[in-house]
Design a protein around this motif. Structure first.
Motif, PDB file in Angstrom:
ATOM      1  N   ALA A   7      55.560  34.926  34.712  1.00  0.00           N
ATOM      2  CA  ALA A   7      55.498  34.351  33.357  1.00  0.00           C
ATOM      3  C   ALA A   7      54.071  34.240  32.858  1.00  0.00           C
ATOM      4  O   ALA A   7      53.811  34.390  31.663  1.00  0.00           O
ATOM      5  CB  ALA A   7      56.158  32.974  33.346  1.00  0.00           C
ATOM      6  N   VAL A   8      53.162  33.924  33.778  1.00  0.00           N
ATOM      7  CA  VAL A   8      51.757  33.793  33.376  1.00  0.00           C
ATOM      8  C   VAL A   8      50.877  34.220  34.541  1.00  0.00           C
ATOM      9  O   VAL A   8      51.205  33.982  35.702  1.00  0.00           O
ATOM     10  CB  VAL A   8      51.445  32.346  32.909  1.00  0.00           C
ATOM     11  CG1 VAL A   8      51.786  31.313  33.965  1.00  0.00           C
ATOM     12  CG2 VAL A   8      49.990  32.206  32.475  1.00  0.00           C
ATOM     13  N   TRP A   9      49.792  34.868  34.197  1.00  0.00           N
ATOM     14  CA  TRP A   9      48.859  35.364  35.207  1.00  0.00           C
ATOM     15  C   TRP A   9      47.445  34.948  34.806  1.00  0.00           C
ATOM     16  O   TRP A   9      47.057  35.113  33.636  1.00  0.00           O
ATOM     17  CB  TRP A   9      48.954  36.892  35.284  1.00  0.00           C
ATOM     18  CG  TRP A   9      48.010  37.543  36.242  1.00  0.00           C
ATOM     19  CD1 TRP A   9      48.254  37.869  37.548  1.00  0.00           C
ATOM     20  CD2 TRP A   9      46.665  37.959  35.981  1.00  0.00           C
ATOM     21  NE1 TRP A   9      47.154  38.452  38.105  1.00  0.00           N
ATOM     22  CE2 TRP A   9      46.157  38.509  37.172  1.00  0.00           C
ATOM     23  CE3 TRP A   9      45.831  37.891  34.862  1.00  0.00           C
ATOM     24  CZ2 TRP A   9      44.856  39.017  37.285  1.00  0.00           C
ATOM     25  CZ3 TRP A   9      44.528  38.383  34.969  1.00  0.00           C
ATOM     26  CH2 TRP A   9      44.059  38.942  36.170  1.00  0.00           C
ATOM     27  N   VAL A  10      46.701  34.390  35.756  1.00  0.00           N
ATOM     28  CA  VAL A  10      45.298  34.025  35.521  1.00  0.00           C
ATOM     29  C   VAL A  10      44.478  34.652  36.635  1.00  0.00           C
ATOM     30  O   VAL A  10      44.847  34.540  37.812  1.00  0.00           O
ATOM     31  CB  VAL A  10      45.076  32.491  35.548  1.00  0.00           C
ATOM     32  CG1 VAL A  10      43.620  32.154  35.240  1.00  0.00           C
ATOM     33  CG2 VAL A  10      46.005  31.777  34.585  1.00  0.00           C
ATOM     34  N   GLY A  11      43.390  35.295  36.299  1.00  0.00           N
ATOM     35  CA  GLY A  11      42.468  35.842  37.298  1.00  0.00           C
ATOM     36  C   GLY A  11      41.045  35.456  36.942  1.00  0.00           C
ATOM     37  O   GLY A  11      40.676  35.456  35.760  1.00  0.00           O
ATOM     38  N   VAL A  12      40.270  35.087  37.964  1.00  0.00           N
ATOM     39  CA  VAL A  12      38.878  34.683  37.746  1.00  0.00           C
ATOM     40  C   VAL A  12      38.008  35.279  38.846  1.00  0.00           C
ATOM     41  O   VAL A  12      38.395  35.258  40.023  1.00  0.00           O
ATOM     42  CB  VAL A  12      38.726  33.142  37.768  1.00  0.00           C
ATOM     43  CG1 VAL A  12      37.268  32.741  37.555  1.00  0.00           C
ATOM     44  CG2 VAL A  12      39.606  32.479  36.719  1.00  0.00           C
ATOM     45  N   THR A  13      36.842  35.773  38.481  1.00  0.00           N
ATOM     46  CA  THR A  13      35.859  36.222  39.478  1.00  0.00           C
ATOM     47  C   THR A  13      34.591  35.390  39.367  1.00  0.00           C
ATOM     48  O   THR A  13      34.226  34.926  38.273  1.00  0.00           O
ATOM     49  CB  THR A  13      35.473  37.698  39.272  1.00  0.00           C
ATOM     50  OG1 THR A  13      35.075  37.882  37.907  1.00  0.00           O
ATOM     51  CG2 THR A  13      36.622  38.633  39.597  1.00  0.00           C
ATOM     52  N   SER A  14      33.950  35.197  40.525  1.00  0.00           N
ATOM     53  CA  SER A  14      32.663  34.504  40.530  1.00  0.00           C
ATOM     54  C   SER A  14      31.907  34.943  41.782  1.00  0.00           C
ATOM     55  O   SER A  14      32.481  35.558  42.691  1.00  0.00           O
ATOM     56  CB  SER A  14      32.862  32.982  40.531  1.00  0.00           C
ATOM     57  OG  SER A  14      33.605  32.592  41.655  1.00  0.00           O
ATOM     58  N   ALA A  15      30.636  34.621  41.828  1.00  0.00           N
ATOM     59  CA  ALA A  15      29.836  35.005  42.989  1.00  0.00           C
ATOM     60  C   ALA A  15      30.350  34.286  44.233  1.00  0.00           C
ATOM     61  O   ALA A  15      30.444  34.876  45.309  1.00  0.00           O
ATOM     62  CB  ALA A  15      28.361  34.673  42.738  1.00  0.00           C
ATOM     63  N   HIS A  16      30.676  32.996  44.081  1.00  0.00           N
ATOM     64  CA  HIS A  16      31.140  32.178  45.205  1.00  0.00           C
ATOM     65  C   HIS A  16      32.463  31.507  44.852  1.00  0.00           C
ATOM     66  O   HIS A  16      32.760  31.296  43.683  1.00  0.00           O
ATOM     67  CB  HIS A  16      30.082  31.130  45.566  1.00  0.00           C
ATOM     68  CG  HIS A  16      28.749  31.732  45.856  1.00  0.00           C
ATOM     69  ND1 HIS A  16      28.475  32.382  47.039  1.00  0.00           N
ATOM     70  CD2 HIS A  16      27.638  31.841  45.082  1.00  0.00           C
ATOM     71  CE1 HIS A  16      27.230  32.844  46.999  1.00  0.00           C
ATOM     72  NE2 HIS A  16      26.703  32.533  45.820  1.00  0.00           N
TER      73      HIS A  16
END
Lengths: 153, 80
Positions: free
Chosen positions: A90-99
């Motif tokens: 129903a919902v998708w969240v993606g996040v990138t970060s160094a740490h």
């Protein structure tokens, strides 16, 4: 940084690929799926509806606010509309970060704020044939849904 | 009289029986218009549970209506 409403099924692998970033040591993803029960009632299917123009505007503000507050490299949130069957995404969240810390916190913040602020509505269809819009009860604060009885057969 | 366009979603769409309409109203504010329509169509959500958007952006309930405005009454949201 993206926020989008989709009437088509979501492909998490394709969405994740869009966040590939060699600077990112962390990638955190949240998948919200259609669950087979709510408030003790068996759920058969869900129907999502959105005021798309304002939903995408408010969603973009949420992603921008989180990106301004936390050291993340990329973030995206896509929410489905239409009729969804059990287990569907129903919902998708993606996040990138160094740490990892920022990616976990940002992912959590984006889904929490989305649920609280974005004009998207959810109607549950129960196994009994009844249905109800979530959070639209008017019988009292304790009731989570306004239940419409099944149509006579 | 002010002529505005309304779009309805979710519970309000079902209670109104249609997705949109254009109507002339004597209501001076968004709040007054919601009260008028709630009475006419039997909306069950109290105004305290609803937000309003005017011309594609969240707005205050005491916003004065102008001819040509597009309004959306926003029932409690439930994404995710």
């Amino acid at each position: 940084m993206t926020f989008r409403i989709s009437s088509e099924p979501l492909d998490p692998n394709a969405l994740a690929a869009q966040l590939l970033d060699l600077r990112a040591g962390a990638y955190v993803e949240f998948q919200g799926r259609v669950r087979n029960h709510n408030e003790g009632q068996p759920v058969h299917a869900l129907e999502y509806e959105a005021y798309t123009a304002l939903a995408e505007k408010e969603g973009a503000r949420i992603v921008a606010e989180v990106a301004a507050r936390l050291p993340i490299l990329g973030a995206a949130c896509i929410h489905r509309v239409g009729r969804l069957e059990l287990g569907e995404l129903a919902v998708w969240v993606g996040v990138t970060s160094a740490h990892r810390a920022a990616a976990f916190e940002a992912c959590r913040a984006i889904i929490d704020e989305t649920k609280a602020r974005v004009p998207i509505w959810k109607k549950e269809h129960y196994a009994s044939g009844a249905s109800g819009w979530i959070n639209c009860a008017t019988a009292g604060p304790a009731a989570a849904t306004r239940i419409t009885p099944p149509a006579p057969r | 009289m002010t002529t505005v366009t309304l779009h309805y979603f979710a519970l309000l769409r079902e209670q109104r029986g249609q997705s949109s309409e254009s109507l002339a109203t004597a209501a001076a504010t968004a709040a007054a218009l919601y009260a008028e329509l709630a009475q006419r169509h039997g909306f069950t959500l109290p105004v305290t549970h609803v937000r309003v958007a005017i011309n594609g952006e969240f707005a205050a309930w005491d916003t004065a209506l102008r001819t040509g405005d597009e309004l959306v009454f926003i029932p409690p949201v439930a994404g995710g």
